[in-house]
Design a protein around this motif. Structure first.
Motif, mmCIF file in Angstrom:
data_model
loop_
_atom_site.group_PDB
_atom_site.id
_atom_site.type_symbol
_atom_site.label_atom_id
_atom_site.label_comp_id
_atom_site.label_asym_id
_atom_site.label_seq_id
_atom_site.Cartn_x
_atom_site.Cartn_y
_atom_site.Cartn_z
ATOM 1 N N ASP A 55 22.687 21.806 14.231
ATOM 2 C CA ASP A 55 22.727 22.187 15.805
ATOM 3 C C ASP A 55 23.616 21.548 16.395
ATOM 4 O O ASP A 55 24.349 22.116 17.276
ATOM 5 N N GLU A 58 26.861 23.649 15.678
ATOM 6 C CA GLU A 58 26.901 24.825 16.614
ATOM 7 C C GLU A 58 27.254 24.549 17.948
ATOM 8 O O GLU A 58 28.099 25.266 18.789
ATOM 9 N N LYS A 62 30.538 25.965 20.230
ATOM 10 C CA LYS A 62 30.147 27.088 21.554
ATOM 11 C C LYS A 62 31.251 26.424 22.572
ATOM 12 O O LYS A 62 31.587 26.953 23.326
#
Length: 259
Positions: A55, A58, A62
């Motif tokens: 996570d 990620e 982003k």
């Protein structure tokens, strides 16, 4: 500190140094690209226990950061390694989002206590359960003992005060696995073929990032972003090798003076 050698590795803190929650520090993505053009190995070292490595990666992707999973070394990884070495079954006081990093670790009938940042677990019943396990001989493992960290709406308590409460109540010292422990920094360098004297650490926490790295033999650069507060650089001895406004300024210094 040992005699200096040519710089071969740069360790970079994440939360407060590259980003605060879902906002990047201005100019950080471009600075990282510039640093990647230098002949150094880069590792991203974090005490975050709010989310698993997948996570976290990620989130960073982003935000526009070019980072590979193998470049990230987290205190969750260090904690898992210790649990496997000790072969214990932990009561995991960590955020639900961090649990994937403990997949496969048995947690039934716990005989150890692992504590990270887990606000939903920091209530009387759960802390009392941990307290009783420790009194019965369970080791207390702190993923880290940060006093506080930076959120968008201001500073927030870290796990340190809750670890300290359990230490005080049980008269037992926790084993700490994350920053500022020397073993954490040495483990982060493993596989880089770099000695501590050939590395520099960049972070916003004077004690855990900079003090810890310098105690391990590295240089430490403190940035005035994230959790930094005025005069933090005076809280450690030796003082930081350098204090900068932000990560981009730290990168400029490295490119101009340390290579």
């Amino acid at each position: 500190m040992a005699a200096r050698r040519a710089l071969k590795a740069v360790l970079v803190d994440l939360s407060g140094t590259l980003h605060v929650e879902d906002s990047a520090v201005p100019g950080a993505q471009e600075a990282l690209k510039r640093l990647r053009g230098a002949p150094v190995t880069i590792r991203f070292v974090t005490n975050t226990t709010k989310e698993c490595k997948k996570d976290l990666l990620e989130r960073l992707t982003k935000l526009g950061f070019d980072i590979a999973e193998h470049e990230i070394f987290t205190s969750l990884t260090a904690a898992r390694n210790l649990l496997e070495q000790k072969q214990v079954r932990p009561l995991l006081l960590v955020d639900e989002k961090a649990l994937p990093d403990f997949t496969g670790i048995a947690t039934d009938d716990p005989n150890a206590v692992v504590i990270g940042l887990a606000p939903e677990h920091f209530h009387y019943e759960m802390m009392n359960k941990a307290f009783r396990l420790i009194l019965d001989g369970a080791p207390l493992i702190a993923i880290h003992k940060a006093r506080y960290f930076k959120k968008k709406n201001g500073l927030a308590l870290g796990p340190g005060p809750f670890v300290a409460g359990l230490e005080y109540a049980t008269d037992i010292k926790a084993t700490v696995v994350g920053k500022p422990e020397k073993t954490f920094f040495l483990e982060a360098l493993r596989g880089t073929s770099c000695a501590p004297e050939e590395a520099v650490m960049i972070g916003d926490d004077c004690r855990d990032d900079v003090g810890g790295a310098q105690n391990a033999g590295m240089r430490g650069i403190l940035v005035r972003t994230g959790k930094y507060r005025p005069a933090d650089e005076n809280k450690i001895n030796p003082a930081p090798y350098l204090t900068c406004e932000s990560f981009p300024e730290a990168v400029e210094h490295i490119l101009e003076h340390l290579l």
